[in-house]
Motif scaffolding. Structure first.
Motif, PDB file in Angstrom:
ATOM      1  N   UNK A   1     -10.463  -1.161   2.770  1.00  0.00           N
ATOM      2  CA  UNK A   1     -10.591  -2.467   3.425  1.00  0.00           C
ATOM      3  C   UNK A   1     -10.000  -2.439   4.811  1.00  0.00           C
ATOM      4  N   UNK A   2      -9.525  -3.569   5.286  1.00  0.00           N
ATOM      5  CA  UNK A   2      -8.932  -3.645   6.612  1.00  0.00           C
ATOM      6  C   UNK A   2      -7.532  -3.043   6.588  1.00  0.00           C
TER       7      UNK A   2
ATOM      8  N   UNK B   1      -2.078  -2.095   4.274  1.00  0.00           N
ATOM      9  CA  UNK B   1      -0.626  -2.253   4.396  1.00  0.00           C
ATOM     10  C   UNK B   1      -0.087  -3.130   3.279  1.00  0.00           C
ATOM     11  N   UNK B   2      -0.801  -4.178   2.956  1.00  0.00           N
ATOM     12  CA  UNK B   2      -0.372  -5.056   1.862  1.00  0.00           C
ATOM     13  C   UNK B   2      -0.323  -4.290   0.539  1.00  0.00           C
TER      14      UNK B   2
ATOM     15  N   UNK C   1       3.125  -1.511  -3.668  1.00  0.00           N
ATOM     16  CA  UNK C   1       3.484  -0.388  -4.542  1.00  0.00           C
ATOM     17  C   UNK C   1       4.672   0.402  -4.073  1.00  0.00           C
ATOM     18  N   UNK C   2       5.440  -0.146  -3.119  1.00  0.00           N
ATOM     19  CA  UNK C   2       6.557   0.608  -2.553  1.00  0.00           C
ATOM     20  C   UNK C   2       7.595   0.963  -3.622  1.00  0.00           C
TER      21      UNK C   2
END
Length: 471
Positions: free
Chosen positions: A181-182, A187-188, A193-194
């Motif tokens: 995606x974008x 980033x989201x 999942x960090x």
């Protein structure tokens, strides 16, 4: 006041010699402008009158200030009038300070009108005495350079902004589950999942950002690890040969390319006779290679490639080479070469003739026709050799029988009339008949038939003889 139609104004404008003072591509507007205000400037390029209407506060004075600066920058002189003095003062205050000093304001002769006119003229006089033309030109050059630099930086900023905006909306293909995606969406997903993937350590400094394995390779590795067997695990104990014993990559690639090339020539079936060459020893292969070299040279002399598949199917030399190599119809080909040998005595006889111009007409003749004309020439020469001569009236039988010859053939531009001329013509006709017979025979095996002067066709036969003998 009489109204003037647009077409009348444009016709009058087209009949004048003065150039239009409007630069609509890159006008020097000191104040901000919108599309409608720039449209007013564009209208001035093809009309003498533009009417701008609007309620107070819509930017009419703002637009006029921009027009004044743009027109002054193009070297024009302007006269601005108004019903009220206050409107002119407001407009003057709208102008940049440097442009305002160039304006002569005359707002009525009562009260302060004279004082304002005096101040304007005094300011222009001081400016004229303070600056020289060279200084002004230098300032103009510097300002133009600064403006071009600012415009370049503006264009670059707009381009960078376009790239940033495009990145915000560009959709990237999915490289893993959920990672697509974008950029904002990717980033989201990473931030979400960090905590789950916090055990993955950062890459060492200087490491390339490109992963060592592609997504497909990583999935294949995972499948191999999850489906491990004892037999596969035992391979870890196998001896890895020394690097010097392992063939180099390009050697393996060359070997595979050689095999592929051999299969292209010999076929993929390795049990054929051609593949049996691989079992021969070096002396046998050397002898075969010598014969192949001789055959290659012979084919090259014929103008044929050394690979059969590269031969032109329409080339007569291919048919000759294939037949001779396969020993097909040897008597037939021997007869063809005999035709070439039969021409040689006639060619030698031609060289013994004195230089004379012999013409047989424009129409190509067959070998049979040429032989008939040669017989007529021989008999007529014998008639004249007996002391007789050609007669215009009551010709002899030998002369009558040679009518075709006398009408069709010429020697040095005239019909043959002497023994020497008939001798030369007879020799020429016999050579023509032999050459035509040989060319007609070789035409049966695909050799192109050549028409034209005898010397050209003799040279053509010589080429055929050389190419055929090499084959």
């Amino acid at each position: 006041m009489t109204p003037i139609e647009t077409s009348q104004r444009q016709n009058w404008l087209g009949g004048t010699d003065r150039e239009r003072p409007v630069n609509i591509d890159d006008p020097l507007f000191p104040l901000a402008s919108n599309r409608e205000q720039r449209r007013v400037l564009a209208k001035l390029s093809d009309d003498t009158t533009v009417v701008v209407q609007g309620p107070p506060g819509t930017g009419k004075t703002h637009t006029i200030a921009n027009l004044i600066c743009a027109l002054l920058a193009d070297g024009q002189r302007l006269l601005i009038t108004s019903q009220k003095d206050q409107a002119l003062r407001v407009l003057r205050e709208k102008l940049p300070e440097s442009v305002r000093q160039l304006c002569v304001l005359m707002t009525g002769m009562q009260r302060t009108g004279t004082d304002e006119l005096d101040r304007s003229i005094t300011a222009l006089s001081e400016m004229s005495s303070t600056f020289t033309a060279d200084e002004l030109r230098k300032d103009i050059t510097q300002l133009r350079k600064q403006r071009a630099d600012l415009k370049t930086r503006l264009d670059q900023a707009i381009a960078d902004l376009s790239v940033i905006r495009e990145q915000e909306y560009t959709t990237h293909p999915r490289i893993a589950d959920g990672y697509g995606g974008t950029l904002a969406q990717i980033v989201e997903k990473l931030n979400a999942g960090r905590d789950q993937y916090d055990w993955i350590e950062p890459l060492p400094a200087g490491t390339s950002g490109d992963p060592p394995l592609s997504n497909d390779q990583a999935q294949q590795l995972w499948q191999l690890l999850t489906s491990a067997t004892p037999q596969r695990a035992a391979r870890a104990q196998q001896l890895i040969p020394d690097s010097g014993q392992v063939p180099r990559g390009h050697d393996v690639a060359d070997t595979l390319a050689t095999i592929a090339h051999a299969e292209q020539i010999l076929g993929a079936d390795h049990i054929t006779t051609a593949w049996s060459l691989a079992t021969l020893d070096d002396p046998a292969l050397t002898e075969i290679q010598r014969h192949v070299g001789v055959a290659t040279d012979a084919l090259a002399a014929c103008g044929l490639p050394d690979t059969v598949t590269d031969w032109d199917p329409a080339d007569w030399r291919r048919r000759a080479a294939e037949a001779l190599l396969a020993r097909q119809s040897p008597a037939y080909w021997e007869a063809l070469f005999a035709e070439l040998r039969d021409v040689e005595p006639h060619v030698r006889a031609l060289t013994a003739l004195n230089e004379c111009d012999i013409d047989l007409g424009a129409t190509p003749l067959t070998a049979a026709h040429l032989s008939r004309l040669a017989g007529q020439a021989k008999r007529l020469r014998k008639h004249l050799a007996g002391g007789r001569r050609l007669r215009r009236y009551l010709p002899a039988r030998a002369q009558l029988n040679a009518t075709d010859l006398l009408q069709q053939c010429t020697v040095d531009g005239a019909p043959p009339a002497t023994v020497s001329e008939l001798t030369a013509l007879s020799t020429f006709l016999q050579a023509e008949a032999a050459v035509t017979t040989a060319l007609e025979a070789w035409a049966q095996v695909g050799v192109p038939t050549l028409y034209g002067p005898l010397r050209r066709r003799v040279a053509h036969l010589h080429d055929i003889s050389e190419g055929g003998s090499e084959c």
